[in-house]
Design a protein around this motif. Structure first.
Motif, short mmCIF file in Angstrom:
data_model
loop_
_atom_site.label_atom_id
_atom_site.label_comp_id
_atom_site.label_asym_id
_atom_site.label_seq_id
_atom_site.Cartn_x
_atom_site.Cartn_y
_atom_site.Cartn_z
N LYS A 37 0.84 -1.23 -0.12
CA LYS A 37 -0.10 -0.26 -0.02
C LYS A 37 0.65 1.22 -0.04
O LYS A 37 0.66 2.46 -0.66
CB LYS A 37 -0.91 0.11 1.20
CG LYS A 37 -2.08 1.08 1.15
CD LYS A 37 -2.82 1.00 2.40
CE LYS A 37 -3.67 2.16 2.42
NZ LYS A 37 -4.77 2.16 3.79
N THR A 38 1.94 1.34 0.88
CA THR A 38 2.93 2.45 0.95
C THR A 38 3.64 2.53 -0.48
O THR A 38 3.70 3.65 -0.76
CB THR A 38 3.78 2.31 2.05
OG1 THR A 38 3.05 1.98 3.30
CG2 THR A 38 4.72 3.59 2.32
N LYS A 41 1.45 4.28 -3.27
CA LYS A 41 1.49 5.75 -2.85
C LYS A 41 2.79 6.42 -3.66
O LYS A 41 2.47 7.21 -4.24
CB LYS A 41 1.50 6.17 -1.44
CG LYS A 41 0.06 5.58 -0.77
CD LYS A 41 0.29 6.22 0.56
CE LYS A 41 -1.00 5.58 1.45
NZ LYS A 41 -0.92 5.96 2.90
N LEU A 44 2.09 6.32 -7.36
CA LEU A 44 1.15 7.42 -7.77
C LEU A 44 1.70 8.66 -8.00
O LEU A 44 1.48 9.58 -8.74
CB LEU A 44 0.00 7.64 -6.64
CG LEU A 44 -1.05 6.52 -6.50
CD1 LEU A 44 -2.01 6.87 -5.61
CD2 LEU A 44 -2.14 6.70 -8.24
N ASN A 108 6.35 11.26 3.78
CA ASN A 108 5.37 11.12 2.62
C ASN A 108 6.11 10.45 1.49
O ASN A 108 6.50 11.01 0.61
CB ASN A 108 4.77 12.23 2.63
CG ASN A 108 3.58 12.37 1.75
OD1 ASN A 108 3.34 11.46 0.80
ND2 ASN A 108 2.57 13.06 2.17
N PHE A 110 4.41 9.52 -1.13
CA PHE A 110 3.75 9.95 -2.55
C PHE A 110 4.76 11.38 -2.83
O PHE A 110 5.04 11.39 -4.08
CB PHE A 110 2.41 10.52 -1.99
CG PHE A 110 1.67 11.23 -3.25
CD1 PHE A 110 1.40 10.59 -4.26
CD2 PHE A 110 1.61 12.73 -3.13
CE1 PHE A 110 0.53 11.17 -5.26
CE2 PHE A 110 1.07 13.26 -4.31
CZ PHE A 110 0.39 12.46 -5.27
#
Length: 203
Positions: A37-38, A41, A44, A108, A110
């Motif tokens: 999941k990380t 990100k 993305l 973060n 992302f």
């Protein structure tokens, strides 16, 4: 016509990141050290920047080709950045050998994806080259609408290939966890190789 541009964009974005690179190796590393999941990100973040890079490359394709100085300047900056990154990754790798393997922090991811993707300015010459080739054969148009759908496809293709790298790393996590401390060596080699190879091509 729209579907053609979208499909060509997906294929270009996907194939462009198949070879091991700073971006897909980092995505794999995040997946191994954190979770899928990380890592997604991060993917993305990378993909969102591809939209800007590919869009600018195709939108100003004719102007860039009329003025090779622009493309040369982008490549020189990219080569310099990759040389610096190669040294940074090598330093981190050597530091990890003296201490416990450093994990990716809780920053973060992302924004990390956005940052590393912006640094990877070789994407602009890549999309300029591909766009010029496709346009020469009449496969794509350089109208605003056509460019938009091609770029959307490139973003999807980029995300797909990073997703596949991440999924592969997740499935083989138990087998390759021990080599994660060497990933910075791999990243140092990749960024150094790309910088040297690009420099030789320019000379």
């Amino acid at each position: 016509m729209t579907l053609t541009h979208l499909i060509l964009g997906v294929l270009t974005g996907y194939i462009g990141l198949i070879p091991p690179s700073m971006l897909n190796i980092t995505a794999s590393k995040i997946s191994i050290e954190k979770d899928k999941k990380t890592a997604l990100k991060f993917a993305l973040g990378v993909s969102s920047v591809v939209f800007i890079q590919a869009f600018l490359a195709l939108l100003f394709l004719k102007e860039i080709h009329k003025n090779p100085f622009i493309l040369d300047s982008i490549q020189i900056i990219s080569i310099t950045v990759f040389f610096i990154l190669s040294i940074v990754f090598l330093y981190k790798a050597l530091k990890e050998q003296k201490t416990d393997s450093q994990k990716i922090g809780n920053k973060n991811v992302f924004l990390t994806g956005i940052g590393l993707s912006f640094i990877n300015m070789f994407s602009i010459p890549f999309y300029c080259g591909v766009g010029a080739l496709f346009n020469m054969y009449g496969w794509i148009s350089l109208s605003l609408k056509s460019v938009f759908w091609f770029v959307i496809g490139a973003v999807i293709g980029t995300y797909f290939i990073l997703n596949h790298y991440i999924s592969f790393a997740e499935k083989t996590k138990s087998k390759i966890t021990k080599i994660t401390k060497y990933l910075n060596f791999i990243l140092s080699f990749i960024t150094g190789f790309v910088a040297i190879f690009s420099l030789i091509k320019m000379l």
